[in-house]
Write an enzyme that holds these catalytic residues in place. Structure first.
Site, PDB file in Angstrom:
ATOM      1  CD  GLU A  75      19.577 -10.809  -7.176  1.00  0.00           C
ATOM      2  OE1 GLU A  75      19.138 -11.263  -6.399  1.00  0.00           O
ATOM      3  OE2 GLU A  75      19.216  -9.946  -7.698  1.00  0.00           O
TER       4      GLU A  75
ATOM      5  CD1 TRP B 250      -0.169  -5.145  -3.770  1.00  0.00           C
ATOM      6  CD2 TRP B 250       0.131  -6.337  -2.049  1.00  0.00           C
ATOM      7  NE1 TRP B 250       0.622  -6.195  -4.234  1.00  0.00           N
ATOM      8  CE2 TRP B 250       0.830  -6.846  -3.173  1.00  0.00           C
ATOM      9  CE3 TRP B 250       0.249  -6.746  -0.654  1.00  0.00           C
ATOM     10  CZ2 TRP B 250       1.353  -8.176  -2.926  1.00  0.00           C
ATOM     11  CZ3 TRP B 250       0.753  -8.240  -0.567  1.00  0.00           C
ATOM     12  CH2 TRP B 250       1.482  -8.539  -1.642  1.00  0.00           C
TER      13      TRP B 250
ATOM     14  CG  HIS C  32      25.344 -34.650  -5.260  1.00  0.00           C
ATOM     15  ND1 HIS C  32      26.076 -36.059  -5.096  1.00  0.00           N
ATOM     16  CD2 HIS C  32      26.274 -33.950  -5.565  1.00  0.00           C
ATOM     17  CE1 HIS C  32      27.381 -35.796  -4.888  1.00  0.00           C
ATOM     18  NE2 HIS C  32      27.424 -34.649  -5.320  1.00  0.00           N
TER      19      HIS C  32
ATOM     20  CE  LYS D 226      16.358  -9.267  -9.589  1.00  0.00           C
ATOM     21  NZ  LYS D 226      16.762  -8.745  -8.474  1.00  0.00           N
TER      22      LYS D 226
ATOM     23  CB  CYS E  49      -0.769   0.087   1.213  1.00  0.00           C
ATOM     24  SG  CYS E  49      -1.765  -1.430   1.542  1.00  0.00           S
TER      25      CYS E  49
ATOM     26  NE  ARG F 161       4.469   1.437  -1.237  1.00  0.00           N
ATOM     27  CZ  ARG F 161       5.301   1.658  -0.171  1.00  0.00           C
ATOM     28  NH1 ARG F 161       6.247   2.234  -0.214  1.00  0.00           N
ATOM     29  NH2 ARG F 161       4.573   0.694   0.874  1.00  0.00           N
TER      30      ARG F 161
ATOM     31  CD  GLU G 232      12.185 -10.049  -8.546  1.00  0.00           C
ATOM     32  OE1 GLU G 232      13.373  -9.454  -8.453  1.00  0.00           O
ATOM     33  OE2 GLU G 232      11.226  -9.633  -7.905  1.00  0.00           O
TER      34      GLU G 232
ATOM     35  CG  ASN H 270       0.388   2.308   3.701  1.00  0.00           C
ATOM     36  OD1 ASN H 270      -0.565   2.061   3.039  1.00  0.00           O
ATOM     37  ND2 ASN H 270       1.428   2.623   3.144  1.00  0.00           N
ATOM     38  N   GLY H 271      -0.456  -1.022   6.618  1.00  0.00           N
ATOM     39  CA  GLY H 271      -0.126  -1.783   7.663  1.00  0.00           C
ATOM     40  C   GLY H 271      -1.240  -2.772   8.011  1.00  0.00           C
TER      41      GLY H 271
ATOM     42  CE  LYS I 171      12.365  -1.170  -5.369  1.00  0.00           C
ATOM     43  NZ  LYS I 171      13.323  -2.309  -5.926  1.00  0.00           N
TER      44      LYS I 171
END
Ligand code: M6R
Length: 612
Positions: free
Chosen positions: A487, A74, A510, A491, A2, A27, A494, A100-101, A607
């Site tokens: 990484e 969100w 293995h 990337k 949010c 975001r 996502e 928010n929260g 984000k």
């Protein structure tokens, strides 16, 4: 997650609020809304879908109010819908609130309010807040602004969980109250006006002077003033901080996407983060730290704690700290660290890495470490963010605002800062002097070498065009290259939604090799001279099984074995992740573009992850 925007001044509020929300779109969100103080009471305009849809709502052009609050939601409690969108109001429409929260005790509060005659129209936790404020407002015998302040304070005292709140009241047409706990909120100071936001970039084009709020601070805003109070409504003195980022750094500047722009900003981000912390002939200095030999000799263990990409940067930090300083260092995922009963005491240094500085799990892990007596050090890209204020010590990366959800320049800036931190420790401890001196020289060549590495862009784009329809892609590496494989794989997942795995190359036989079949794409990273032969043998095994291969290397290899080889400049292994990740960032970017996806705002992701 949010986003919050607010305005109190002399201009029409609604366009400022909507434009601010547009700047927060990166975001991630599913609905948006605004509320303003009009001559006949509070307006409220909201719906699910894009922020721009607000411009199409009936009556939006008629709003004249110069005070307003705004929100992108969100969904956490209740699906995306008009009813669940913010702002929310109390039953009598006296208060409008954005939040928010997460209010953890909202069920309990809702039950209490229903028993007291209140009705609920949404599935959200937030709707309890305006009603609770109203409940205390009606009970309050004070007159004037004190009544509003006390009602907000009393309601906040009942809230469990996290919140950043903006509240307007129809009875006080010249004021707004904002407050926070465990969720970010800043106030931008203008001339005869004040801007409020959860994120600095949303209001950076209006002001560079910000008040950074601490938990449990309540702010009474008027056009000319911001009065700060603690929870007992005692006055608090607060100064503004000037933020150096400029507004254009939050814009695309001719690039198609923020992610591409941010990939290309890496030479500058690294140059700025290195700053003047050392030169070839001078020792490393961190003005913000006052560590000495006694302090460091007393540290028996280091934990590096973070989430996602920041955690991958932590792996490069561990490599440098253990090898240069010989201090045992563990890297932990923040959401796991909290629950695994880590061995922490006053001889432990815990380093928390977070680009945003607002990641809920990282903040919680930091609080846990402090409560066990550890020394805590935060690394963040956002001045005044929660982790920087919570930790004993704080260092900043200087990447500039990172808007794309996929982290690129923040990652490489975190890696360089951690390696420089390791050098700083080693110099204090007076060990590995020769190695440290040669590494310092290498680091100073990085910005130029990043520019060279970026030239591989069109080669990478060609390869991406060949493989963008793949279902699975594997990443392999050994040593520091395994961290980069992790990484690179994150990337790709996502932003391209391609299933991808990363493995230590030696682990392949293995188990995972069972997944390799004809035409599967395997990406190998090889930047460590000592390990290159072994990784080549592992890649030979996948080639034998028909895999297509893309290699990122700065070593001499038989290139004819592979489908494509990207040669990157030679550099010390401690910092090679800063170069070897770049072709992989570009690879993910071009695949997502080829698939026609929204690179900057991948599905289901935000984000800044401010919920646990
Ligand atoms: O703001 P933070 O650095 O704490 O964020 C941590 C992760 O959520 C973040 O790195 C995430 O993994 C990125 N989207 C990866 O590109």
């Amino acid at each position: 997650m949010c986003g919050i925007v607010g305005y109190i001044g002399y201009q029409k509020a609604s366009p400022i609020l909507i434009n601010g929300l547009i700047r927060l779109e990166y975001r991630g969100y599913d609905s948006a809304g605004i509320s303003t103080i009009e001559s006949d009471g509070l307006s409220i305009m909201k719906d699910k879908g894009r922020v721009r849809n607000l411009y199409d709502l009936d009556g939006i052009d008629d709003l004249k109010g110069t005070i307003g609050i705004a929100h992108t939601r969100w969904a956490t409690h209740g699906k995306p819908s008009k009813e669940n969108s913010h702002p929310h109001q109390d039953n009598s429409k006296t208060f409008s609130v954005v939040h928010n929260g997460i209010i953890e005790n909202y069920n309990e509060l809702k039950k209490f309010l229903i028993e007291n005659g209140y009705k609920f129209y949404s599935d959200t936790d937030t709707e309890t807040i305006p009603n609770l404020i109203h409940y205390y407002y009606m009970k309050n015998k004070n007159t004037g602004i004190q009544r509003f302040l006390e009602a907000v304070r009393n309601a906040c005292a009942d809230l469990k969980g996290s919140y950043a709140l903006e509240i307007i009241c129809k009875d006080y047409p010249d004021n707004m109250i904002v407050t926070r706990k465990d969720s970010p909120l800043v106030i931008g100071k203008g001339n005869g006006e004040n801007y409020i936001s959860s994120d600095i970039p949303a209001i950076l084009s209006f002001t560079r002077d910000f008040y950074l709020l601490n938990d449990f601070e309540i702010v009474l805003l008027s056009r000319d003033e911001a009065k700060f109070y603690d929870m007992d409504l005692n006055n608090i003195d607060k100064k503004t901080k000037t933020i150096e980022w400029d507004a254009t750094s939050s814009e695309k500047n001719g690039f198609d996407d923020f992610m591409l722009k941010e990939i290309y900003e890496q030479p500058t981000a690294i140059r700025e983060t290195i700053g003047s912390k050392f030169s070839e002939n001078s020792k490393c200095e961190f003005e913000e730290l006052n560590f000495d030999k006694d302090f460091l000799s007393n540290i028996k263990r280091i934990y590096i704690v973070a989430c996602g990409t920041a955690m991958h940067a932590g792996l490069a930090g561990k490599n440098a700290i253990e090898k240069l300083c010989r201090i045992p260092t563990e890297v932990d995922i923040a959401s796991e660290f909290r629950y695994r009963e880590p061995l922490i005491d006053d001889k432990t240094l815990c380093i928390f890495i977070s680009q945003s500085g607002e990641t809920a799990d990282t903040i919680a892990a930091l609080k846990l470490s402090k409560s066990h007596g550890a020394k805590t050090l935060a690394i963040s890209n956002v001045i005044g963010s929660s982790i920087t204020r919570e930790a004993d010590y704080c260092l900043y990366t200087h990447a500039g605002p990172e808007i794309a959800v996929a982290s690129t320049k923040a990652y490489t800036s975190q890696v360089i800062l951690l390696v420089i931190l390791a050098i700083y420790f080693a110099e204090i401890l007076e060990i590995n002097t020769e190695k440290v001196n040669s590494l310092k020289k290498e680091i100073l060549t990085l910005p130029k070498k990043i520019e060279e590495t970026l030239k591989s862009s069109s080669q990478i784009e060609d390869f991406a065009k060949k493989v963008y329809q793949e279902k699975d892609i594997f990443f392999l590496g050994r040593g520091v290259d395994e961290n980069v494989a992790k990484e690179g794989s994150l990337k790709l997942k996502e932003i391209s939604y391609i299933h991808s795995e990363s493995y230590a190359a030696g682990e392949l036989k293995h188990g995972p090799i069972a997944l390799i079949e004809k035409d599967v794409t395997v990406i190998g990273i090889m930047t460590d001279e000592k390990l290159v032969e072994k990784t080549v043998s592992n890649l030979q095994e996948v080639i034998t099984r028909g895999a297509k291969t893309l290699i990122i290397t700065n070593q001499k290899i038989d290139e004819s074995m592979f489908d494509m080889v990207i040669n990157i400049p030679k550099i010390d292994c401690f910092v090679s992740p800063i170069l070897s990740i770049i072709p992989l960032q570009l690879f993910s970017y071009y695949i997502a573009k080829e698939k026609g996806l929204d690179v900057d705002k991948p599905r289901n992701l935000a984000k800044s992850v401010t919920v646990e």
